[in-house]
Design an enzyme around this catalytic site. Structure first.
Site, PDB file in Angstrom:
ATOM      1  N   ARG A  80       0.812  -1.074   0.098  1.00  0.00           N
ATOM      2  CA  ARG A  80       0.056  -0.289   0.100  1.00  0.00           C
ATOM      3  C   ARG A  80       0.739   1.262   0.003  1.00  0.00           C
ATOM      4  NH1 ARG A  80      -3.220  -2.921  -1.289  1.00  0.00           N
ATOM      5  NH2 ARG A  80      -5.528  -3.458  -0.748  1.00  0.00           N
ATOM      6  N   GLU A 125      -3.059   7.931  -3.776  1.00  0.00           N
ATOM      7  CA  GLU A 125      -3.804   7.999  -5.195  1.00  0.00           C
ATOM      8  C   GLU A 125      -5.455   8.193  -5.282  1.00  0.00           C
ATOM      9  OE1 GLU A 125      -4.218   3.332  -4.857  1.00  0.00           O
ATOM     10  OE2 GLU A 125      -2.330   2.830  -4.418  1.00  0.00           O
ATOM     11  N   HIS A 129      -1.317   1.242 -10.012  1.00  0.00           N
ATOM     12  CA  HIS A 129      -1.836   0.006  -8.749  1.00  0.00           C
ATOM     13  C   HIS A 129      -2.797  -1.187  -9.524  1.00  0.00           C
ATOM     14  CE1 HIS A 129      -3.544  -0.163  -4.368  1.00  0.00           C
ATOM     15  NE2 HIS A 129      -3.160  -1.276  -5.275  1.00  0.00           N
TER      16      HIS A 129
END
Length: 314
Positions: free
Chosen positions: A233, A262, A280
């Site tokens: 993450r 993000e 991602h």
């Protein structure tokens, strides 16, 4: 089950969306123009399940707004977007999608390491710009036989280790405790792990304890020849410190699939040639997307048929 209300928090998978619509009374949070609190208040009595992901899960406010909520099914293995404490307090079931995405995320991690070390993206730009006719590209660095450190030796961390072993890499790791049944070297201190490896993979779950687990000390221990790969993450890494280290040459390079805010990515990274950035996409293959969706559906159906959940978290 067509009368059971299921709330989908954001677009995830067209296949999952279609399957949910075929089986349940699906509410798509992003399709409603009214503010989220108003929408939840209007439909609060109808919604018994929430399907979320790494972008939008189920926070305390959402959970408190849905008095009939029975289950939160995450289209992800990560749980950091779900208030687990609130779910436990209210007796709400929680599921995720482990195992089915392990291989894809591990594959991407190794791919990022190879891309950074062998300068694949820079090579691609070199070729497309027609520069080969003017001379050879130059030398990169090998991946085989490098020392690899892994932060978090769970399913994904172990899958990365097995792949790296095939490249004759030595493996060491840091986790909350030493793992049984493995010969990999264990470090109780992440700084010591970073100092003793050439490539550091971040593959642990995001918790309060692992937030910014990769800080300036860890980055400096990895050093100007070290490579950081983050497929965990974004918040595992102190992003401003990472950017500074890359700009100042205190870190050799990085391969990043995840970011702290993000979809916003620090623009200073875009001009650097010693990093590889992907948006991602660790589990984003057609095969795994379908498997994850099927697992979400199976967990929901099991719950509402009063059968055991397939992948229970709570």
């Amino acid at each position: 089950m067509n009368n059971i209300g299921v709330l989908m928090t954001c677009p995830m998978s067209e296949y999952l969306e279609n399957q949910l619509e075929n089986r349940f009374n699906l509410f798509k949070l992003w399709n409603h123009s009214s503010p989220k609190p108003d929408f939840l208040k209007t439909h609060s009595n109808s919604i018994k399940a929430v399907v979320g992901n790494t972008k939008i899960g189920a926070d305390a406010n959402m959970i408190d707004s849905l008095p009939n909520l029975e289950i939160v099914a995450s289209y992800s293995v990560g749980l950091d977007k779900i208030d687990l404490g609130k779910c436990k307090e209210k007796g709400i079931k929680v599921t995720n999608t482990p195992d089915v995405l392990t291989d894809d995320v591990a594959d991407l991690g190794i791919g990022l390491a190879l891309a950074v070390l062998r300068k694949m993206c820079v090579c691609d730009r070199f070729m497309r710009s027609g520069n080969w006719i003017n001379g050879d590209f130059g030398l990169a660095s090998k991946f085989s036989s490098k020392s690899v450190g892994i932060v978090g030796l769970g399913r994904i961390g172990t899958a990365i280790a097995k792949r790296a072993e095939a490249f004759n890499c030595s493996i060491s790791y840091h986790s909350r405790s030493k793992k049984p049944n493995t010969n990999y070297k264990f470090y109780s201190n992440i700084v010591d792990l970073a100092a003793d490896c050439q490539i550091l993979f971040v593959a642990c779950a995001l918790t309060e304890e692992t937030h910014h687990i990769v800080n300036r000390k860890v980055i400096d221990a990895l050093g100007p020849k070290g490579i950081l790969i983050n497929i965990g993450r974004g918040a595992h890494v102190d992003e401003p410190e990472l950017v500074s280290a890359l700009l100042e040459g205190r870190l050799g390079g990085a391969g990043l699939d995840v970011y702290e805010n993000e979809p916003n990515v620090p623009e200073q990274l875009f001009s650097l040639e010693n990093i590889v950035l992907v948006p991602h996409v660790g589990s984003d293959t057609k095969e795994t997307s379908k498997a994850m969706a099927d697992l979400v559906i199976s967990n929901l159906e099991a719950h509402f048929k009063c059968k055991p959940l397939l992948t229970p978290v709570l």
